[in-house]
Design an enzyme around this catalytic site. Structure first.
Site, PDB file in Angstrom:
ATOM      1  N   ASP A  43     -53.046 -18.404 -91.044  1.00  0.00           N
ATOM      2  CA  ASP A  43     -53.512 -19.789 -91.041  1.00  0.00           C
ATOM      3  C   ASP A  43     -52.334 -20.755 -90.993  1.00  0.00           C
ATOM      4  O   ASP A  43     -51.283 -20.518 -91.614  1.00  0.00           O
ATOM      5  CB  ASP A  43     -54.349 -20.069 -92.288  1.00  0.00           C
ATOM      6  CG  ASP A  43     -55.746 -19.447 -92.176  1.00  0.00           C
ATOM      7  OD1 ASP A  43     -56.023 -18.830 -91.139  1.00  0.00           O
ATOM      8  OD2 ASP A  43     -56.528 -19.595 -93.120  1.00  0.00           O
ATOM      9  N   TYR A  98     -58.840 -27.756 -87.951  1.00  0.00           N
ATOM     10  CA  TYR A  98     -58.399 -27.135 -89.207  1.00  0.00           C
ATOM     11  C   TYR A  98     -58.758 -28.026 -90.402  1.00  0.00           C
ATOM     12  O   TYR A  98     -58.367 -29.198 -90.451  1.00  0.00           O
ATOM     13  CB  TYR A  98     -56.891 -26.908 -89.151  1.00  0.00           C
ATOM     14  CG  TYR A  98     -56.341 -26.103 -90.291  1.00  0.00           C
ATOM     15  CD1 TYR A  98     -56.557 -24.736 -90.375  1.00  0.00           C
ATOM     16  CD2 TYR A  98     -55.590 -26.709 -91.285  1.00  0.00           C
ATOM     17  CE1 TYR A  98     -56.039 -23.985 -91.423  1.00  0.00           C
ATOM     18  CE2 TYR A  98     -55.070 -25.978 -92.338  1.00  0.00           C
ATOM     19  CZ  TYR A  98     -55.293 -24.613 -92.400  1.00  0.00           C
ATOM     20  OH  TYR A  98     -54.780 -23.879 -93.434  1.00  0.00           O
ATOM     21  N   GLU A 157     -54.439 -13.747 -90.296  1.00  0.00           N
ATOM     22  CA  GLU A 157     -54.698 -13.731 -91.735  1.00  0.00           C
ATOM     23  C   GLU A 157     -55.997 -13.024 -92.078  1.00  0.00           C
ATOM     24  O   GLU A 157     -56.139 -12.459 -93.156  1.00  0.00           O
ATOM     25  CB  GLU A 157     -54.733 -15.167 -92.274  1.00  0.00           C
ATOM     26  CG  GLU A 157     -54.832 -15.254 -93.782  1.00  0.00           C
ATOM     27  CD  GLU A 157     -54.583 -16.650 -94.312  1.00  0.00           C
ATOM     28  OE1 GLU A 157     -55.226 -17.035 -95.295  1.00  0.00           O
ATOM     29  OE2 GLU A 157     -53.732 -17.368 -93.743  1.00  0.00           O
TER      30      GLU A 157
END
Length: 442
Positions: A109, A334, A9
């Site tokens: 992501d 994350y 990304e």
């Protein structure tokens, strides 16, 4: 020789992937817009490169915005490049169309938006017909080199990601439909007496604005009221203790500001104080042992709330710091997660994390990590490890990589996450709550 195209990304993530794969896949050559070796081609987007739009024949131009042309519901959506990133899109599409590239890996992501970014690029690259190249999904919970290599060893299939892809696409199209129809309807309504008064409407924007307006109205309608409290100091054999008057007969009423310890006139408060001043009290006392467990692990919302309360960080600042700790420093998992639990098979990783903290040299953290290890605090618990409470991502916790070179703000947020991570494994706090009522007869 055939190759696999990996699409990340962001450029920084592409570089992390290259660094992680080099020991196992061989050295990469750096080109203007991608990295390449005998097995992989690694490139990246810069966020969204493609956006949806209504086909030209179904578009309603601004001069014709009226109720007569609503609703706008095209039978399908076209794609168009985002103007600012056309060159990057062309570079990614060029790699995707290479004849020696036989399959793709979506390394955007790990979330709904990342899924959409890749799917729209793939669709745009295919043009009128699909690319027809198999796709697999790289799903990362942290950005450490080992986590990236583990992710490549456990790639998800396109079928496994079909549900998330459909959710991402439908959310994007629904946003477009709500925005275009709501904006044109409200603009037509506000322009009905002449002129053009653009009034934007959005799925997120409009209800959020409504909440702000409602809160502002409550603030403007609020009328301050003075109230009084009666405080006293009592003497006992062991010393003095403070106390506050309350009405034992008080009950809740429609007055939301009323409390058992509030008096609404100075005269009444003075009368109560004068009636008991200098007199002896009859004391009753009750003590109860109680415990309090640590709060659950952080998800993004609870982390933002806690960081705001402790450090004054805005939600945007906290997210940016957490994202930096995740992507740049590889120190947190994350951050864009709504889960506050860990997978049930994550107990060994949790122990390894405590071992890392104990050996990290961070003096304010290491002793507590060592205490947890020596006392075997890290063990299975449904409160912490629960698959039913984990969806795409688990709670925000430190990774196995000790950070270095953190800014002051990054260090504060990292410590906040580590403290919560360690605290959730420690035994509940034990203390005694004592209620002492001193009754003075007037």
């Amino acid at each position: 020789m055939t190759k696999t195209l990996v699409i990340a990304e962001k450029p920084s993530v592409a570089q992390d992937i290259v660094r992680a794969l080099t020991p196992v896949a061989g050295k990469f050559d750096k080109h203007d817009d991608h990295f390449e070796n005998d097995r992989y081609v690694v490139t990246s987007a810069v966020g969204h490169l493609v956006e949806i739009q209504a086909p030209e024949e179904f578009d309603v131009k601004r001069g014709k915005w009226s109720f007569a042309h609503l609703p706008v519901i095209p039978p399908y959506f076209d794609l168009k490049p985002v103007d600012k990133t056309k060159s990057r899109l062309n570079a990614v599409v060029k790699q995707a169309k290479r004849k020696d590239v036989t399959d793709l890996i979506n390394a955007c992501d790990a979330g709904r938006e990342g899924e959409l970014i890749f799917r729209l690029i793939e669709q745009y690259a295919g043009g009128s017909k699909p690319l027809g190249k198999p796709v697999k999904r790289l799903w990362l919970q942290s950005m450490t080199p080992q986590a990236i290599r583990d992710g490549f060893d456990a790639l998800r299939t396109e079928q496994q990601m079909a549900g998330l892809a459909s959710a991402a696409r439908s959310r994007s199209e629904a946003d477009w439909l709500v925005g275009i129809n709501g904006t044109r309807a409200m603009t037509a309504f506000n322009s009905r007496d002449g002129g053009f008064f653009l009034t934007t409407v959005g799925r997120v924007q409009t209800p959020t604005l409504s909440l702000v307006v409602e809160r502002e109205e409550k603030i403007r309608k609020f009328i301050s009221r003075d109230y009084w409290e009666i405080h006293a100091t009592f003497g006992a054999q062991a010393g003095e203790y403070p106390a506050k008057w309350f009405d034992p007969k008080w009950k809740k009423s429609e007055d939301v500001e009323a409390r058992a310890d509030r008096v609404w006139s100075a005269a009444e408060a003075t009368a109560i104080a004068n009636a008991v001043r200098g007199k002896q009290a009859t004391v009753t006392e009750e003590s109860k042992p109680t415990t309090q467990a640590s709060p659950l692990l952080f998800d993004l919302t609870s982390l933002q709330r806690e960081a705001n309360g402790k450090f004054g960080f805005s939600a945007k600042t906290t997210l940016a710091l957490a994202q930096s700790l995740y992507e740049r420093h590889k120190a947190l998992t994350y951050p864009r997660t709504d889960s506050r639990a860990l997978p049930e098979d994550y107990v060994p990783v949790a122990k390894q994390t405590f071992e890392m903290l104990a050996d990290s040299g961070m003096r304010h953290l290491a002793p507590h990590a060592l205490t947890a290890l020596n006392n075997n605090y890290v063990r299975p618990s449904k409160r912490i490890f629960d698959n039913s409470k984990v969806s795409d991502h688990f709670a925000i916790i430190p990774t196995l990589q000790a950070p270095s070179g953190l800014s002051e703000a990054e260090q504060k947020l990292y410590d906040l996450v580590v403290h919560r991570f360690m605290a959730v494994f420690f035994p509940s706090a034990e203390y005694t709550v004592t209620t002492r009522i001193s009754t003075v007869a007037p």
